[in-house]
Design a protein around this motif. Structure first.
Motif, PDB file in Angstrom:
ATOM      1  N   ALA A 138      -0.185  78.451  85.851  1.00 17.51           N
ATOM      2  CA  ALA A 138      -0.321  78.533  87.312  1.00 17.51           C
ATOM      3  C   ALA A 138      -1.767  78.325  87.746  1.00 17.51           C
ATOM      4  N   THR A 139      -2.701  78.381  86.820  1.00 21.39           N
ATOM      5  CA  THR A 139      -4.097  78.064  87.170  1.00 21.39           C
ATOM      6  C   THR A 139      -4.206  76.607  87.631  1.00 21.39           C
ATOM      7  N   ASP A 140      -3.230  75.789  87.289  1.00 23.76           N
ATOM      8  CA  ASP A 140      -3.195  74.393  87.775  1.00 23.76           C
ATOM      9  C   ASP A 140      -2.325  74.234  89.018  1.00 23.76           C
ATOM     10  N   VAL A 141      -1.778  75.348  89.520  1.00 26.90           N
ATOM     11  CA  VAL A 141      -0.789  75.240  90.592  1.00 26.90           C
ATOM     12  C   VAL A 141      -1.193  76.051  91.835  1.00 26.90           C
ATOM     13  N   ILE A 142      -1.611  77.301  91.611  1.00 24.53           N
ATOM     14  CA  ILE A 142      -1.894  78.190  92.749  1.00 24.53           C
ATOM     15  C   ILE A 142      -3.410  78.409  92.871  1.00 24.53           C
ATOM     16  N   VAL A 143      -3.945  78.122  94.046  1.00 24.50           N
ATOM     17  CA  VAL A 143      -5.367  78.331  94.306  1.00 24.50           C
ATOM     18  C   VAL A 143      -5.514  79.575  95.179  1.00 24.50           C
ATOM     19  N   THR A 144      -6.418  80.449  94.799  1.00 26.08           N
ATOM     20  CA  THR A 144      -6.564  81.715  95.545  1.00 26.08           C
ATOM     21  C   THR A 144      -8.020  81.988  95.918  1.00 26.08           C
ATOM     22  N   THR A 145      -8.190  83.059  96.687  1.00 27.84           N
ATOM     23  CA  THR A 145      -9.513  83.643  96.942  1.00 27.84           C
ATOM     24  C   THR A 145      -9.997  84.296  95.646  1.00 27.84           C
ATOM     25  N   ASP A 146     -11.214  84.826  95.659  1.00 34.37           N
ATOM     26  CA  ASP A 146     -11.695  85.461  94.424  1.00 34.37           C
ATOM     27  C   ASP A 146     -11.604  86.985  94.483  1.00 34.37           C
ATOM     28  N   GLN A 147     -10.612  87.512  95.198  1.00 41.30           N
ATOM     29  CA  GLN A 147     -10.399  88.966  95.155  1.00 41.30           C
ATOM     30  C   GLN A 147      -9.660  89.289  93.861  1.00 41.30           C
ATOM     31  N   PHE A 148     -10.426  89.505  92.814  1.00 45.98           N
ATOM     32  CA  PHE A 148      -9.807  89.742  91.507  1.00 45.98           C
ATOM     33  C   PHE A 148      -8.931  90.989  91.571  1.00 45.98           C
ATOM     34  N   GLY A 149      -7.806  90.928  90.901  1.00 46.34           N
ATOM     35  CA  GLY A 149      -6.886  92.063  90.900  1.00 46.34           C
ATOM     36  C   GLY A 149      -5.916  92.042  92.073  1.00 46.34           C
ATOM     37  N   GLY A 150      -6.105  91.127  93.016  1.00 44.18           N
ATOM     38  CA  GLY A 150      -5.192  91.062  94.161  1.00 44.18           C
ATOM     39  C   GLY A 150      -5.573  89.872  95.029  1.00 44.18           C
ATOM     40  N   ALA A 151      -5.643  88.705  94.409  1.00 46.09           N
ATOM     41  CA  ALA A 151      -6.117  87.511  95.115  1.00 46.09           C
ATOM     42  C   ALA A 151      -5.079  87.015  96.115  1.00 46.09           C
ATOM     43  N   GLU A 152      -5.568  86.313  97.136  1.00 45.22           N
ATOM     44  CA  GLU A 152      -4.689  85.759  98.176  1.00 45.22           C
ATOM     45  C   GLU A 152      -4.632  84.244  98.040  1.00 45.22           C
ATOM     46  N   PRO A 153      -3.451  83.662  98.218  1.00 47.77           N
ATOM     47  CA  PRO A 153      -3.351  82.214  98.053  1.00 47.77           C
ATOM     48  C   PRO A 153      -4.060  81.448  99.170  1.00 47.77           C
ATOM     49  N   ARG A 154      -4.632  80.316  98.804  1.00 48.00           N
ATOM     50  CA  ARG A 154      -5.108  79.345  99.798  1.00 48.00           C
ATOM     51  C   ARG A 154      -4.019  78.289  99.833  1.00 48.00           C
ATOM     52  N   MET A 155      -3.199  78.362 100.862  1.00 47.88           N
ATOM     53  CA  MET A 155      -1.961  77.577 100.831  1.00 47.88           C
ATOM     54  C   MET A 155      -2.195  76.065 100.903  1.00 47.88           C
ATOM     55  N   ASP A 156      -3.186  75.627 101.657  1.00 47.37           N
ATOM     56  CA  ASP A 156      -3.387  74.172 101.768  1.00 47.37           C
ATOM     57  C   ASP A 156      -3.720  73.570 100.407  1.00 47.37           C
ATOM     58  N   GLU A 157      -4.672  74.211  99.727  1.00 49.45           N
ATOM     59  CA  GLU A 157      -5.067  73.712  98.412  1.00 49.45           C
ATOM     60  C   GLU A 157      -3.917  73.858  97.407  1.00 49.45           C
ATOM     61  N   THR A 158      -3.172  74.955  97.537  1.00 51.44           N
ATOM     62  CA  THR A 158      -2.059  75.191  96.618  1.00 51.44           C
ATOM     63  C   THR A 158      -0.980  74.113  96.779  1.00 51.44           C
ATOM     64  N   ARG A 159      -0.742  73.752  98.026  1.00 49.20           N
ATOM     65  CA  ARG A 159       0.259  72.723  98.305  1.00 49.20           C
ATOM     66  C   ARG A 159      -0.104  71.419  97.583  1.00 49.20           C
ATOM     67  N   VAL A 160      -1.375  71.065  97.649  1.00 54.87           N
ATOM     68  CA  VAL A 160      -1.822  69.820  97.011  1.00 54.87           C
ATOM     69  C   VAL A 160      -1.639  69.919  95.493  1.00 54.87           C
ATOM     70  N   LYS A 161      -2.142  71.025  94.934  1.00 53.67           N
ATOM     71  CA  LYS A 161      -2.089  71.164  93.470  1.00 53.67           C
ATOM     72  C   LYS A 161      -0.666  71.271  92.952  1.00 53.67           C
ATOM     73  N   ALA A 162       0.147  72.073  93.645  1.00 54.13           N
ATOM     74  CA  ALA A 162       1.524  72.269  93.186  1.00 54.13           C
ATOM     75  C   ALA A 162       2.271  70.938  93.220  1.00 54.13           C
ATOM     76  N   THR A 163       2.040  70.171  94.267  1.00 56.72           N
ATOM     77  CA  THR A 163       2.713  68.879  94.381  1.00 56.72           C
ATOM     78  C   THR A 163       2.278  67.961  93.242  1.00 56.72           C
TER      79      THR A 163
END
Ligand code: ADP
Ligand code: ASP
Ligand code: MG
Length: 469
Positions: free
Chosen positions: A151-176
């Motif tokens: 998932a490190t190649d699929v979901i992009v998040t903030t750097d709140q370690f232990g409870g990160a939040e997705p950055r959906m725009d970037e995630t959409r690109v990577k997941a696709t």
């Protein structure tokens, strides 16, 4: 349809469970659906990884920790692909590579005697990196082409370690980019739940139990038609079945009910799971991998419009009630604002708030992990008010629990509160604080931890949830 199927820890907890999960995937694909799998670590593996990391950071790295993890996963590999030498070797090589990384990280911790949230994420995410290749191999062994995907190649998040939040725009690109070509070629991607990475490629986690969240993030990023959460109970129930044996499955609930239930302690869903699905109106199903014939729970916009009043009762244990009190608080503007500024600055999550109508007491509930630093910061920020006597005390009450009664159509259903308090009174439970969400979708109360189970059962019985679900 494009379906995201997520398997929890117990659903991939042994060779038998992994074979069963693989079969469910293959059966779904055979019906003509495209399937993306999201998997948790095998049950108890994440706890073991976190335990090893903590131990290592005190200077004790025991290589037996690695060996135990290897044996448990190798046993599955032997059973699933033992007959196929090339595949077996490839899977074992992957397990070794990932455990080498785990061992190096732990060894590093044992040298520096320090465990940062970033390092804890790097280590605690290893479990999913071990289970995904096994589940993928099992799916392939059933005749359905499959590939493990980090998932490190699929979901992009903030750097709140232990409870990160997705950055959906970037995630959409990577997941696709990563998943669509696999789907197009008829392969089932098996994505590691729980983990993700920052824009710079640093590994993060979504928080404990976060694989459910991974599934809805992936579902939203790919515009999936449905997200199916496979777990070890028959869906979302009227109460935790291990606490209330007569609890029943809720066949339909709304997104808001599902969120509220998860937020107030129904561990069957990670509390953030619903939001990405809700934004795109993707239906979510909660299903039992041990009882796949059961229809489980469907989460949708409408929920069950026919059902009234309270639908379920939940509890959260191990929380702390912070109470700020003093007769001088009355009419002094700004104490409440100042209090919640401090809470926000500490990035603490308030589970519940209640203010006495006399205005001389406000109390709120925090997790046990966050409460000590918030209380210390409050004592500093409100020093003047304490000194002047406007505030007499900032107290932290330990060993309390929140109990919540949840349901969309509690609004306008008269007598709900009376039934709740009547039931608690009869059961001899003392209520420490009360709060009703302005949405009127829940009534939550604070009781001692010792009373929590009695309170949940009493409310469950009072609304006859064993009968009406
Ligand atoms: P998984 O490993 O599949 O993610 P979890 O252990 O995280 O599973 O969540 C499933 C568990 O949630 C159930 O075994 C049950 O004990 C607990 N649970 C708590 N509240 C509820 C509820 N209201 N309905 C169903 N399960 C619940
Ligand atoms: N393996 C992770 C945990 O135990 C995530 C999950 O299972 O959802 O917290
Ligand atoms: Mg879970």
């Amino acid at each position: 349809m494009l379906i995201v199927m997520k398997f929890g820890g117990t659903s991939v907890g042994s060779t038998e469970r992994i074979m069963q999960a693989a079969q469910l995937v293959v059966d779904t694909a055979a019906k003509g659906h495209q399937v993306v799998v999201v998997t948790s670590a095998m049950s108890k593996v994440t706890d073991a990884l976190i335990g090893a990391a903590r131990e290592a950071s005190t200077g004790n790295w025991d290589v037996a920790r690695r060996q135990e993890l290897f044996e448990r996963h190798k046993a599955v590999a032997d059973a699933v692909v033992g007959g196929d030498t090339a595949r077996h070797e490839a899977v074992l090589a992957t397990l070794h590579r990932r455990l080498d990384r785990f061992e190096k990280l732990c060894f590093g911790l044992s040298m520096v005697h320090e465990l940062t949230p970033r390092l804890l994420d790097a280590i605690s995410g290893t479990g999913e990196m071990l289970s995904a290749p096994l589940l993928s191999a099992a799916i392939a062994a059933c005749g359905q082409p499959s590939q493990p995907v980090d998932a490190t190649d699929v979901i992009v998040t903030t750097d709140q370690f232990g409870g990160a939040e997705p950055r959906m725009d970037e995630t959409r690109v990577k997941a696709t980019e990563r998943l669509r070509p696999l789907l197009a070629s008829g392969e089932v991607p098996v994505v590691t739940g729980f983990i993700a990475s920052t824009m710079d490629g640093v590994l993060t986690t979504l928080g404990r139990g976060g694989s459910d969240y991974s599934a809805s993030i992936v579902g939203a990023a790919l515009d999936a038609d449905e997200v199916w959460i496979w777990t070890d109970v028959d869906g979302v129930m009227t109460a935790n079945p291990s606490e209330v044996p007569e609890a029943r499955t809720l066949s339909e609930i709304s997104y808001s009910e599902a969120s509220e239930l998860a937020y107030y302690g129904a561990k069957v869903l990670h509390y953030k799971t619903i939001l990405p699905a809700f934004r795109q109106r993707i239906p979510v199903r909660i299903l039992n991998s041990f009882n796949p014939g059961h229809a489980g729970t469907r989460v949708s916009v409408e929920g069950n419009p026919a059902a009234h009043g309270v639908k379920a009762v939940t509890s959260i244990r191990g929380v702390i009630l912070v109470a700020i009190s003093g007769t001088g608080m009355q009419g002094i503007p700004g104490i409440v604002a100042k209090t919640f500024d401090v809470v926000a600055a500490q990035q603490a999550n308030v589970l519940m708030i209640s203010q006495a109508s006399s205005e001389n007491n406000i109390c709120f509930v925090l997790s046990a992990a966050e409460a000590p630093r918030v209380v210390a910061a409050l004592r500093t920020a409100l020093e003047f008010e304490l000194m002047r006597g406007h505030i007499e005390e900032i107290a932290a009450e330990q060993q309390v629990a929140i109990v919540a009664a949840v349901g969309d159509r509690m609004r306008g259903a008269p007598g709900v509160a009376a039934t709740v308090f009547g039931a608690l009174g009869k059961a001899g439970v003392n209520v420490i604080a009360i709060s009703q969400g302005s949405s009127e979708r829940n009534i939550s109360l604070v009781v001692t931890e010792a009373d929590a189970a009695t309170a949940v059962r009493a409310i469950h019985r009072a609304f006859e949830l064993d009968k009406t679900a």
